[in-house]
Design a protein around this motif. Structure first.
Motif, PDB file in Angstrom:
ATOM      1  N   GLN A  43      -0.068 -53.271 -74.975  1.00 43.20           N
ATOM      2  CA  GLN A  43      -0.196 -54.455 -76.103  1.00 43.20           C
ATOM      3  C   GLN A  43      -1.189 -55.346 -75.602  1.00 43.20           C
ATOM      4  OE1 GLN A  43       4.041 -55.355 -76.052  1.00 43.20           O
ATOM      5  NE2 GLN A  43       4.025 -54.876 -78.042  1.00 43.20           N
ATOM      6  N   ILE A  44      -1.259 -55.625 -74.289  1.00 40.42           N
ATOM      7  CA  ILE A  44      -2.169 -56.597 -73.802  1.00 40.42           C
ATOM      8  C   ILE A  44      -3.645 -55.911 -73.950  1.00 40.42           C
ATOM      9  CG2 ILE A  44      -3.124 -57.659 -71.709  1.00 40.42           C
ATOM     10  CD1 ILE A  44       0.161 -57.863 -70.807  1.00 40.42           C
ATOM     11  N   HIS A  45      -3.799 -54.647 -73.711  1.00 36.07           N
ATOM     12  CA  HIS A  45      -5.059 -54.012 -73.732  1.00 36.07           C
ATOM     13  C   HIS A  45      -5.573 -54.135 -75.306  1.00 36.07           C
ATOM     14  CE1 HIS A  45      -8.233 -51.079 -73.332  1.00 36.07           C
ATOM     15  NE2 HIS A  45      -7.705 -50.440 -74.278  1.00 36.07           N
ATOM     16  N   ALA A  46      -4.594 -53.849 -76.004  1.00 34.88           N
ATOM     17  CA  ALA A  46      -5.111 -53.993 -77.650  1.00 34.88           C
ATOM     18  C   ALA A  46      -5.515 -55.140 -78.002  1.00 34.88           C
ATOM     19  CB  ALA A  46      -3.733 -53.374 -78.516  1.00 34.88           C
ATOM     20  N   ILE A  47      -4.942 -56.361 -77.533  1.00 31.65           N
ATOM     21  CA  ILE A  47      -5.076 -57.809 -77.870  1.00 31.65           C
ATOM     22  C   ILE A  47      -6.423 -58.119 -77.206  1.00 31.65           C
ATOM     23  CG2 ILE A  47      -4.421 -60.114 -77.538  1.00 31.65           C
ATOM     24  CD1 ILE A  47      -1.643 -59.313 -77.885  1.00 31.65           C
ATOM     25  N   ARG A  48      -6.587 -57.833 -76.076  1.00 28.23           N
ATOM     26  CA  ARG A  48      -7.935 -57.915 -75.152  1.00 28.23           C
ATOM     27  C   ARG A  48      -9.073 -57.332 -76.064  1.00 28.23           C
ATOM     28  NH1 ARG A  48      -5.972 -57.260 -69.200  1.00 28.23           N
ATOM     29  NH2 ARG A  48      -5.250 -59.284 -68.917  1.00 28.23           N
ATOM     30  N   LYS A  49      -8.812 -56.116 -76.500  1.00 26.95           N
ATOM     31  CA  LYS A  49     -10.053 -55.365 -77.609  1.00 26.95           C
ATOM     32  C   LYS A  49     -10.125 -56.029 -78.911  1.00 26.95           C
ATOM     33  CE  LYS A  49     -12.082 -51.523 -78.019  1.00 26.95           C
ATOM     34  NZ  LYS A  49     -13.087 -50.656 -77.300  1.00 26.95           N
ATOM     35  N   ILE A  50      -8.954 -56.746 -79.268  1.00 26.90           N
ATOM     36  CA  ILE A  50      -9.103 -57.326 -80.488  1.00 26.90           C
ATOM     37  C   ILE A  50     -10.104 -58.604 -80.416  1.00 26.90           C
ATOM     38  CG2 ILE A  50      -7.847 -58.654 -82.430  1.00 26.90           C
ATOM     39  CD1 ILE A  50      -5.819 -56.652 -81.946  1.00 26.90           C
ATOM     40  N   LYS A  51      -9.660 -59.401 -79.382  1.00 28.02           N
ATOM     41  CA  LYS A  51     -10.581 -60.572 -78.998  1.00 28.02           C
ATOM     42  C   LYS A  51     -11.963 -60.307 -78.830  1.00 28.02           C
ATOM     43  CE  LYS A  51      -8.665 -63.692 -76.014  1.00 28.02           C
ATOM     44  NZ  LYS A  51      -7.783 -63.751 -74.744  1.00 28.02           N
ATOM     45  N   ARG A  52     -12.389 -59.255 -78.297  1.00 27.56           N
ATOM     46  CA  ARG A  52     -13.597 -58.469 -77.897  1.00 27.56           C
ATOM     47  C   ARG A  52     -14.461 -58.316 -79.179  1.00 27.56           C
ATOM     48  NH1 ARG A  52     -11.745 -56.303 -73.016  1.00 27.56           N
ATOM     49  NH2 ARG A  52     -11.560 -54.240 -74.240  1.00 27.56           N
ATOM     50  N   GLU A  87     -16.700 -58.525 -85.830  1.00 32.33           N
ATOM     51  CA  GLU A  87     -16.351 -57.073 -86.140  1.00 32.33           C
ATOM     52  C   GLU A  87     -14.889 -56.898 -86.230  1.00 32.33           C
ATOM     53  OE1 GLU A  87     -18.049 -54.279 -83.501  1.00 32.33           O
ATOM     54  OE2 GLU A  87     -20.252 -54.911 -83.593  1.00 32.33           O
ATOM     55  N   GLY A  88     -14.645 -56.149 -87.295  1.00 35.28           N
ATOM     56  CA  GLY A  88     -13.077 -55.936 -87.352  1.00 35.28           C
ATOM     57  C   GLY A  88     -12.413 -54.759 -86.674  1.00 35.28           C
ATOM     58  N   GLY A  89     -11.261 -54.668 -86.899  1.00 31.95           N
ATOM     59  CA  GLY A  89     -10.425 -53.463 -86.261  1.00 31.95           C
ATOM     60  C   GLY A  89      -9.213 -53.431 -86.835  1.00 31.95           C
ATOM     61  N   PHE A  90      -8.459 -52.575 -86.282  1.00 28.86           N
ATOM     62  CA  PHE A  90      -7.015 -52.217 -86.441  1.00 28.86           C
ATOM     63  C   PHE A  90      -6.071 -51.999 -85.332  1.00 28.86           C
ATOM     64  CE2 PHE A  90      -9.495 -48.646 -87.398  1.00 28.86           C
ATOM     65  CZ  PHE A  90      -8.552 -47.768 -86.792  1.00 28.86           C
ATOM     66  N   ILE A  91      -4.817 -52.161 -85.375  1.00 25.37           N
ATOM     67  CA  ILE A  91      -3.838 -51.980 -84.693  1.00 25.37           C
ATOM     68  C   ILE A  91      -3.231 -50.529 -84.914  1.00 25.37           C
ATOM     69  CG2 ILE A  91      -1.893 -52.375 -83.144  1.00 25.37           C
ATOM     70  CD1 ILE A  91      -2.685 -55.294 -83.541  1.00 25.37           C
ATOM     71  N   TRP A  92      -3.412 -49.361 -84.025  1.00 33.93           N
ATOM     72  CA  TRP A  92      -2.588 -48.280 -84.582  1.00 33.93           C
ATOM     73  C   TRP A  92      -1.700 -47.673 -83.225  1.00 33.93           C
ATOM     74  CZ3 TRP A  92      -5.794 -43.831 -87.275  1.00 33.93           C
ATOM     75  CH2 TRP A  92      -5.036 -42.737 -87.291  1.00 33.93           C
ATOM     76  N   HIS A  93      -0.411 -47.867 -83.257  1.00 37.41           N
ATOM     77  CA  HIS A  93       0.518 -47.625 -82.276  1.00 37.41           C
ATOM     78  C   HIS A  93       1.685 -46.893 -82.883  1.00 37.41           C
ATOM     79  CE1 HIS A  93      -0.413 -51.193 -79.405  1.00 37.41           C
ATOM     80  NE2 HIS A  93      -1.630 -50.147 -79.471  1.00 37.41           N
ATOM     81  N   ALA A  94       2.357 -46.324 -82.210  1.00 38.06           N
ATOM     82  CA  ALA A  94       3.580 -45.415 -82.583  1.00 38.06           C
ATOM     83  C   ALA A  94       4.659 -46.435 -83.173  1.00 38.06           C
ATOM     84  CB  ALA A  94       3.999 -44.615 -81.415  1.00 38.06           C
ATOM     85  N   VAL A 122       0.610 -62.102 -81.567  1.00 38.76           N
ATOM     86  CA  VAL A 122       0.014 -62.789 -80.303  1.00 38.76           C
ATOM     87  C   VAL A 122      -1.496 -62.599 -80.382  1.00 38.76           C
ATOM     88  CG1 VAL A 122      -0.381 -62.513 -77.954  1.00 38.76           C
ATOM     89  CG2 VAL A 122       2.066 -62.028 -78.666  1.00 38.76           C
ATOM     90  N   ALA A 123      -2.097 -61.597 -81.149  1.00 42.70           N
ATOM     91  CA  ALA A 123      -3.526 -61.690 -81.292  1.00 42.70           C
ATOM     92  C   ALA A 123      -3.794 -62.709 -82.338  1.00 42.70           C
ATOM     93  CB  ALA A 123      -3.975 -60.117 -81.758  1.00 42.70           C
ATOM     94  N   THR A 124      -3.259 -62.981 -83.309  1.00 41.82           N
ATOM     95  CA  THR A 124      -3.420 -63.687 -84.310  1.00 41.82           C
ATOM     96  C   THR A 124      -3.375 -65.394 -83.735  1.00 41.82           C
ATOM     97  OG1 THR A 124      -2.664 -62.667 -86.051  1.00 41.82           O
ATOM     98  CG2 THR A 124      -2.596 -64.884 -86.487  1.00 41.82           C
ATOM     99  N   LYS A 125      -2.121 -65.640 -83.040  1.00 41.95           N
ATOM    100  CA  LYS A 125      -2.093 -66.765 -82.246  1.00 41.95           C
ATOM    101  C   LYS A 125      -3.329 -67.163 -81.090  1.00 41.95           C
ATOM    102  CE  LYS A 125       0.495 -67.279 -78.452  1.00 41.95           C
ATOM    103  NZ  LYS A 125       1.473 -67.565 -77.692  1.00 41.95           N
ATOM    104  N   LEU A 126      -3.756 -65.986 -80.382  1.00 47.07           N
ATOM    105  CA  LEU A 126      -4.809 -66.293 -79.693  1.00 47.07           C
ATOM    106  C   LEU A 126      -6.105 -66.578 -80.200  1.00 47.07           C
ATOM    107  CD1 LEU A 126      -3.666 -63.907 -76.766  1.00 47.07           C
ATOM    108  CD2 LEU A 126      -3.479 -66.317 -76.535  1.00 47.07           C
TER     109      LEU A 126
END
Length: 122
Positions: free
Chosen positions: A29-38, A44-51, A62-66
């Protein structure tokens, strides 16, 4: 790293039973958030794709908050879900997590929370 883990990737969860507890995000989750912030820093946009059950909603929160706290020019994040039940789950979870972000207390309503704006079913 420990300070970043505590200050950015740990949240206070206030559930419906008036219990509060701290939750530390998982490494993916931390890795995904860091990637979203980058990606956001590059505008640039992006999406979260987890199981299923992997914590996509809390990752999104947390990504939205940060992103809201950062000065990189992100005014809004938009979540698109494909089912009404996911919309309700997202709203409920954001409300549960967001009380700590804005006021330190929960009202259990998304309307009183500035992190949640413009919820619509279409």
């Amino acid at each position: 790293d420990a300070h970043e883990l505590i200050s950015q990737y740990t949240i206070l969860v206030d559930d419906q039973k008036s219990q509060k507890f701290l939750m530390v995000l998982r490494p993916y989750q931390i890795h995904a958030i860091r990637k979203i912030k980058r990606q956001a820093a590059l505008h640039e946009g992006g999406f979260i794709w987890h199981a299923t059950g992997s914590g996509k909603t809390i990752t999104s929160f947390v990504a939205t908050k940060l992103l809201a706290q950062n000065a990189i020019g992100v005014d809004r994040t938009i979540m698109v879900v494909d089912r009404t039940d996911l919309d309700a789950q997202t709203q409920d979870e954001f409300t549960k997590f967001a009380s700590e972000y804005h006021t330190g207390q929960t009202s259990r309503t998304s309307i009183s929370n500035t992190l949640i704006v413009g919820i619509q079913n279409k």
